[in-house]
Design a protein around this motif. Structure first.
Motif, PDB file in Angstrom:
ATOM      1  N   LYS A 314      -6.671  56.774  -0.162  1.00 58.51           N
ATOM      2  CA  LYS A 314      -5.260  56.711   0.212  1.00 58.51           C
ATOM      3  C   LYS A 314      -4.541  57.920  -0.376  1.00 58.51           C
ATOM      4  O   LYS A 314      -3.772  57.811  -1.341  1.00 58.51           O
ATOM      5  CB  LYS A 314      -4.635  55.407  -0.284  1.00 58.51           C
ATOM      6  N   ASP A 315      -4.797  59.056   0.225  1.00 54.98           N
ATOM      7  CA  ASP A 315      -4.170  60.309  -0.190  1.00 54.98           C
ATOM      8  C   ASP A 315      -2.880  60.473   0.608  1.00 54.98           C
ATOM      9  O   ASP A 315      -2.903  60.771   1.804  1.00 54.98           O
ATOM     10  CB  ASP A 315      -5.129  61.476   0.076  1.00 54.98           C
ATOM     11  N   GLN A 316      -1.747  60.296  -0.059  1.00 60.61           N
ATOM     12  CA  GLN A 316      -0.475  60.263   0.653  1.00 60.61           C
ATOM     13  C   GLN A 316      -0.178  61.561   1.392  1.00 60.61           C
ATOM     14  O   GLN A 316       0.338  61.542   2.515  1.00 60.61           O
ATOM     15  CB  GLN A 316       0.658  59.969  -0.337  1.00 60.61           C
ATOM     16  N   ASP A 317      -0.506  62.680   0.783  1.00 56.48           N
ATOM     17  CA  ASP A 317      -0.202  63.966   1.412  1.00 56.48           C
ATOM     18  C   ASP A 317      -0.965  64.141   2.721  1.00 56.48           C
ATOM     19  O   ASP A 317      -0.394  64.578   3.731  1.00 56.48           O
ATOM     20  CB  ASP A 317      -0.526  65.108   0.452  1.00 56.48           C
ATOM     21  N   ASN A 318      -2.248  63.802   2.731  1.00 53.00           N
ATOM     22  CA  ASN A 318      -3.050  63.940   3.954  1.00 53.00           C
ATOM     23  C   ASN A 318      -2.670  62.901   4.997  1.00 53.00           C
ATOM     24  O   ASN A 318      -2.586  63.204   6.198  1.00 53.00           O
ATOM     25  CB  ASN A 318      -4.534  63.829   3.624  1.00 53.00           C
ATOM     26  N   GLY A 325       4.138  57.200   8.993  1.00 53.16           N
ATOM     27  CA  GLY A 325       4.018  55.943   8.261  1.00 53.16           C
ATOM     28  C   GLY A 325       2.650  55.645   7.712  1.00 53.16           C
ATOM     29  O   GLY A 325       2.480  54.666   6.985  1.00 53.16           O
ATOM     30  N   LEU A 326       1.646  56.468   8.028  1.00 52.03           N
ATOM     31  CA  LEU A 326       0.294  56.173   7.540  1.00 52.03           C
ATOM     32  C   LEU A 326       0.222  56.307   6.018  1.00 52.03           C
ATOM     33  O   LEU A 326      -0.596  55.646   5.371  1.00 52.03           O
ATOM     34  CB  LEU A 326      -0.725  57.097   8.218  1.00 52.03           C
ATOM     35  N   ASP A 327       1.076  57.138   5.439  1.00 52.01           N
ATOM     36  CA  ASP A 327       1.095  57.275   3.981  1.00 52.01           C
ATOM     37  C   ASP A 327       1.607  56.006   3.298  1.00 52.01           C
ATOM     38  O   ASP A 327       1.381  55.801   2.095  1.00 52.01           O
ATOM     39  CB  ASP A 327       1.957  58.468   3.568  1.00 52.01           C
ATOM     40  N   LEU A 328       2.271  55.122   4.052  1.00 49.11           N
ATOM     41  CA  LEU A 328       2.769  53.876   3.475  1.00 49.11           C
ATOM     42  C   LEU A 328       1.654  52.867   3.224  1.00 49.11           C
ATOM     43  O   LEU A 328       1.903  51.811   2.635  1.00 49.11           O
ATOM     44  CB  LEU A 328       3.835  53.255   4.388  1.00 49.11           C
ATOM     45  N   THR A 329       0.440  53.181   3.672  1.00 51.94           N
ATOM     46  CA  THR A 329      -0.699  52.317   3.310  1.00 51.94           C
ATOM     47  C   THR A 329      -0.946  52.375   1.806  1.00 51.94           C
ATOM     48  O   THR A 329      -1.628  51.504   1.263  1.00 51.94           O
ATOM     49  CB  THR A 329      -1.971  52.723   4.073  1.00 51.94           C
ATOM     50  N   VAL A 330      -0.444  53.416   1.142  1.00 51.61           N
ATOM     51  CA  VAL A 330      -0.344  53.379  -0.320  1.00 51.61           C
ATOM     52  C   VAL A 330       0.868  52.496  -0.587  1.00 51.61           C
ATOM     53  O   VAL A 330       2.001  52.963  -0.650  1.00 51.61           O
ATOM     54  CB  VAL A 330      -0.152  54.783  -0.916  1.00 51.61           C
ATOM     55  N   ASP A 331       0.622  51.212  -0.713  1.00 48.19           N
ATOM     56  CA  ASP A 331       1.670  50.208  -0.586  1.00 48.19           C
ATOM     57  C   ASP A 331       2.380  49.970  -1.919  1.00 48.19           C
ATOM     58  O   ASP A 331       1.897  49.221  -2.770  1.00 48.19           O
ATOM     59  CB  ASP A 331       1.070  48.896  -0.059  1.00 48.19           C
ATOM     60  N   TYR A 332       3.532  50.598  -2.066  1.00 45.19           N
ATOM     61  CA  TYR A 332       4.339  50.413  -3.269  1.00 45.19           C
ATOM     62  C   TYR A 332       5.322  49.249  -3.119  1.00 45.19           C
ATOM     63  O   TYR A 332       6.173  49.047  -3.982  1.00 45.19           O
ATOM     64  CB  TYR A 332       5.114  51.689  -3.593  1.00 45.19           C
ATOM     65  N   VAL A 446      -4.691  56.220  -5.907  1.00 46.42           N
ATOM     66  CA  VAL A 446      -6.123  56.483  -6.017  1.00 46.42           C
ATOM     67  C   VAL A 446      -6.405  57.607  -7.003  1.00 46.42           C
ATOM     68  O   VAL A 446      -7.516  57.716  -7.548  1.00 46.42           O
ATOM     69  CB  VAL A 446      -6.710  56.815  -4.626  1.00 46.42           C
ATOM     70  N   GLU A 447      -5.409  58.445  -7.253  1.00 46.06           N
ATOM     71  CA  GLU A 447      -5.597  59.555  -8.189  1.00 46.06           C
ATOM     72  C   GLU A 447      -5.937  59.066  -9.594  1.00 46.06           C
ATOM     73  O   GLU A 447      -6.561  59.788 -10.383  1.00 46.06           O
ATOM     74  CB  GLU A 447      -4.341  60.426  -8.233  1.00 46.06           C
ATOM     75  N   LEU A 448      -5.509  57.846  -9.941  1.00 42.84           N
ATOM     76  CA  LEU A 448      -5.787  57.299 -11.264  1.00 42.84           C
ATOM     77  C   LEU A 448      -7.128  56.581 -11.323  1.00 42.84           C
ATOM     78  O   LEU A 448      -7.561  56.169 -12.403  1.00 42.84           O
ATOM     79  CB  LEU A 448      -4.673  56.336 -11.681  1.00 42.84           C
ATOM     80  N   ARG A 449      -7.785  56.409 -10.181  1.00 42.83           N
ATOM     81  CA  ARG A 449      -9.078  55.730 -10.159  1.00 42.83           C
ATOM     82  C   ARG A 449     -10.123  56.563 -10.906  1.00 42.83           C
ATOM     83  O   ARG A 449     -10.368  57.715 -10.562  1.00 42.83           O
ATOM     84  CB  ARG A 449      -9.534  55.489  -8.718  1.00 42.83           C
ATOM     85  N   GLN A 450     -10.706  55.981 -11.947  1.00 45.66           N
ATOM     86  CA  GLN A 450     -11.720  56.626 -12.789  1.00 45.66           C
ATOM     87  C   GLN A 450     -11.199  57.907 -13.442  1.00 45.66           C
ATOM     88  O   GLN A 450     -11.984  58.788 -13.812  1.00 45.66           O
ATOM     89  CB  GLN A 450     -12.989  56.905 -11.982  1.00 45.66           C
ATOM     90  N   ALA A 451      -9.885  58.010 -13.577  1.00 43.68           N
ATOM     91  CA  ALA A 451      -9.302  59.192 -14.233  1.00 43.68           C
ATOM     92  C   ALA A 451      -9.360  59.014 -15.742  1.00 43.68           C
ATOM     93  O   ALA A 451      -8.846  58.027 -16.273  1.00 43.68           O
ATOM     94  CB  ALA A 451      -7.858  59.388 -13.780  1.00 43.68           C
ATOM     95  N   PRO A 452      -9.967  59.926 -16.483  1.00 39.48           N
ATOM     96  CA  PRO A 452     -10.064  59.792 -17.940  1.00 39.48           C
ATOM     97  C   PRO A 452      -8.775  60.221 -18.626  1.00 39.48           C
ATOM     98  O   PRO A 452      -7.998  61.019 -18.101  1.00 39.48           O
ATOM     99  CB  PRO A 452     -11.214  60.740 -18.296  1.00 39.48           C
ATOM    100  N   PHE A 453      -8.576  59.681 -19.820  1.00 38.90           N
ATOM    101  CA  PHE A 453      -7.457  60.092 -20.664  1.00 38.90           C
ATOM    102  C   PHE A 453      -8.012  60.871 -21.859  1.00 38.90           C
ATOM    103  O   PHE A 453      -8.076  62.087 -21.858  1.00 38.90           O
ATOM    104  CB  PHE A 453      -6.658  58.867 -21.097  1.00 38.90           C
TER     105      PHE A 453
END
Length: 548
Positions: A314-318, A325-332, A446-453
């Motif tokens: 779910k890459d909002q920019d793409n 409206g396809l970017d709204l599938t990143v449902d906030y 999705v950017e935070l998925r498996q993102a290390p700190f």
């Protein structure tokens, strides 16, 4: 109004919302589905039995029995591994090499598959007006080879499937592009018969309704359909909705999709066409799709039909570039207009610091800083209320047997002392949408998925493996509680307040570590702001700290 009570407003609102959402998942109406007679395999598939008129009956087509004639064609690009069945040219398998199942399981994430009784496929085809088109199983295409790969430096890969049927020469082309998750699916149809032909393209997804997976209260995850029309940019259409009633909408453009956490698959038909969106439940399969308009092809004429197929993160920019409206599938959720700019800002900060955990800390500092005027009003109002406590106690003692007189006397006291009893609560209510919007940013992105700190936090989208952050959260909350003089006199309320840090630490054990990191930093900033505001008020004689 005490700060912890104000915090409870936020916490209880969030908890209540999550509990309600999970209750809907666990105990809400469920579709009644029949058991499949034949489990899905790599060589059989079920297709919706569509009609040229555009009506969508809720009955499946017969399963294909000519398995020996069926082949799977594998296509590899730098971001996709796709398996296409020559039976109908259906996408029956799709892996995302750039995404692993988990940090413990390095296998590529399977978005689509037919395996162990679970089926998730993307189907497309042409409806015809011939008598054979309404009864015969979906036709088998011919293909030159069973393996294709996008070479290094190659910009585009075309995978053609051909079929001659009912006087039509059909070429179905899958056009893959380097670095992209969207695939152009084209039909080139030439009428080689002795009369005109009418065809109608369709595109849909079919997915097993119950896959044995579910969300939990801390990570509510939607799995099901969604669509868009010219009037409605984004609308969920769950499997339960499909079971209740078939979707049947006519719209110019539009799209249909299947959603799951972090990933989406979508069909985007031609925007200039009037398309019919539909759904049905067939056995244990939920189907959602779109039919294009009918088109007449004269003898010797060739016409082309196309749609965009997307399957990936779910890459909002793409997604925004592919369809409205396809970017709204990143449902906030309903606070998307707040979440989207917050995510953009978080992404901007990440571009500078290169670490999502540090970006979360930075955006927390910025948000808390921007909201400081409201925080100052809140704490000052609470301090004034505490200064009035002796006078309030006196009024309560004087009118303890006459509540009708006590109310006006309290209001007169507030007016005389120029204190607004709601002054500590209203700023928190204004901040509540921002806190909830940030929650959905951390859950959905999705950017935070498996993102290390750093150190032990190797994935900000899952819980802290050693529960360090929840414990730190509880400690910071306990310190805030100690620094905030309480006016609670009821012993039961005092005990509840005493156990609040423990209760919320336990509650946060299962939250994504990125979200808990935000709350820990937010508490630490609030502590600093609290000390700064109270010391300033002490110097002006507006606040007297209670003796310990």
């Amino acid at each position: 109004m005490e700060s912890l009570r104000s915090f409870l407003v936020i916490a209880l609102a969030l908890v209540s919302f999550l509990l309600w959402q999970q209750w809907q998942v666990d105990y809400g109406p469920k579709p009644v589905v029949a058991t499949q007679a034949t489990p899905a395999t790599q060589t059989t598939t079920t297709s919706a039995d569509l009609q040229l008129s555009g009506a969508v009956p809720a009955t499946p087509a017969a399963a294909v029995t000519t398995a020996s004639a069926v082949q799977l064609v594998e296509v590899k690009t730098d971001v996709l591994t796709v398996k296409i069945n020559t039976q109908g040219g259906d996408i029956v398998g799709l892996e995302l090499p750039g995404f692993t199942v988990s940090q413990e399981n390095p296998s590529s994430y399977q978005l689509m598959r037919q395996l162990n009784g679970f089926e998730y496929v993307a189907q497309s085809g042409l409806l015809g007006d011939g008598p054979d088109d309404k009864k015969a199983p979906r036709q088998t295409y011919q293909v030159a080879q069973t393996s294709y790969q996008l070479a290094n430096g190659q910009a585009e890969l075309v995978v053609p499937f051909t079929l001659q049927h009912n006087g039509l020469l059909i070429e179905k082309r899958f056009i893959f592009t380097a670095g992209k998750y969207d695939v152009r699916v084209e039909y080139s149809v030439t009428n080689q018969g002795d009369g005109s032909k009418v065809v109608q393209p369709y595109y849909h997804f079919a997915q097993t309704i119950d896959n044995g997976e579910g969300s939990n209260m801390m990570m509510p995850v939607y799995r099901g359909g969604a669509y868009s029309t010219a009037e409605q940019r984004y609308e969920k259409f769950s499997f339960e909705d499909m079971a209740d009633a078939n979707l049947s909408l006519s719209t110019k453009g539009g799209w249909v999709s299947m959603l799951e956490h972090y990933f989406v698959a979508a069909w985007v038909p031609q925007a200039e066409d009037t398309n019919q969106l539909y759904s049905l439940v067939s056995g244990n399969l939920g189907v959602i799709g779109a039919q294009g308009p009918q088109s007449s092809i004269a003898v010797g004429e060739t016409k082309t039909f196309s749609a965009i197929f997307y399957a990936g993160p779910k890459d909002q920019d793409n997604l925004k570039l592919l369809a409205n409206g396809l970017d709204l599938t990143v449902d906030y959720g309903i606070l998307w207009f707040i979440s989207q700019p917050l995510f953009w800002f978080l992404q901007f900060i990440h571009g500078i610091v290169g670490n999502w955990g540090i970006a979360i800390i930075a955006i927390t500092l910025l948000v808390k800083g921007a909201l400081f005027p409201l925080t100052k009003v809140q704490y000052e109002s609470m301090a004034k209320m505490r200064n009035l406590k002796p006078k309030i106690d006196e009024l309560q003692a004087r009118y303890k047997d006459d509540r009708q007189k006590m109310g006006p006397a309290m209001m007169e006291l507030y007016r005389k002392e120029k204190v607004n009893p709601m002054g500590g609560c209203l700023p928190m209510l204004i901040q509540l949408p921002i806190f909830l919007a940030l929650y959905w940013v951390f859950v959905e992105s999705v950017e935070l998925r498996q993102a290390p700190f750093m150190l032990w936090i190797t994935d900000l989208s899952v819980q802290d493996p050693y529960y360090v952050l929840p414990v730190l959260y509880g400690i910071s909350m306990f310190i805030m509680q100690k620094l905030t003089p309480m006016t609670v006199t009821d012993p039961m309320q005092a005990k509840i307040m005493l156990w609040m840090p423990v209760a919320f630490s336990v509650f946060f054990l299962w939250f994504p570590s990125g979200l808990v990191l935000y709350w820990v930093v937010s508490n630490l900033v609030s502590l600093g702001q609290m000390l700064y505001i109270y010391r300033g008020m002490e110097k002006k004689g507006l606040y007297v700290r209670e003796a310990k």
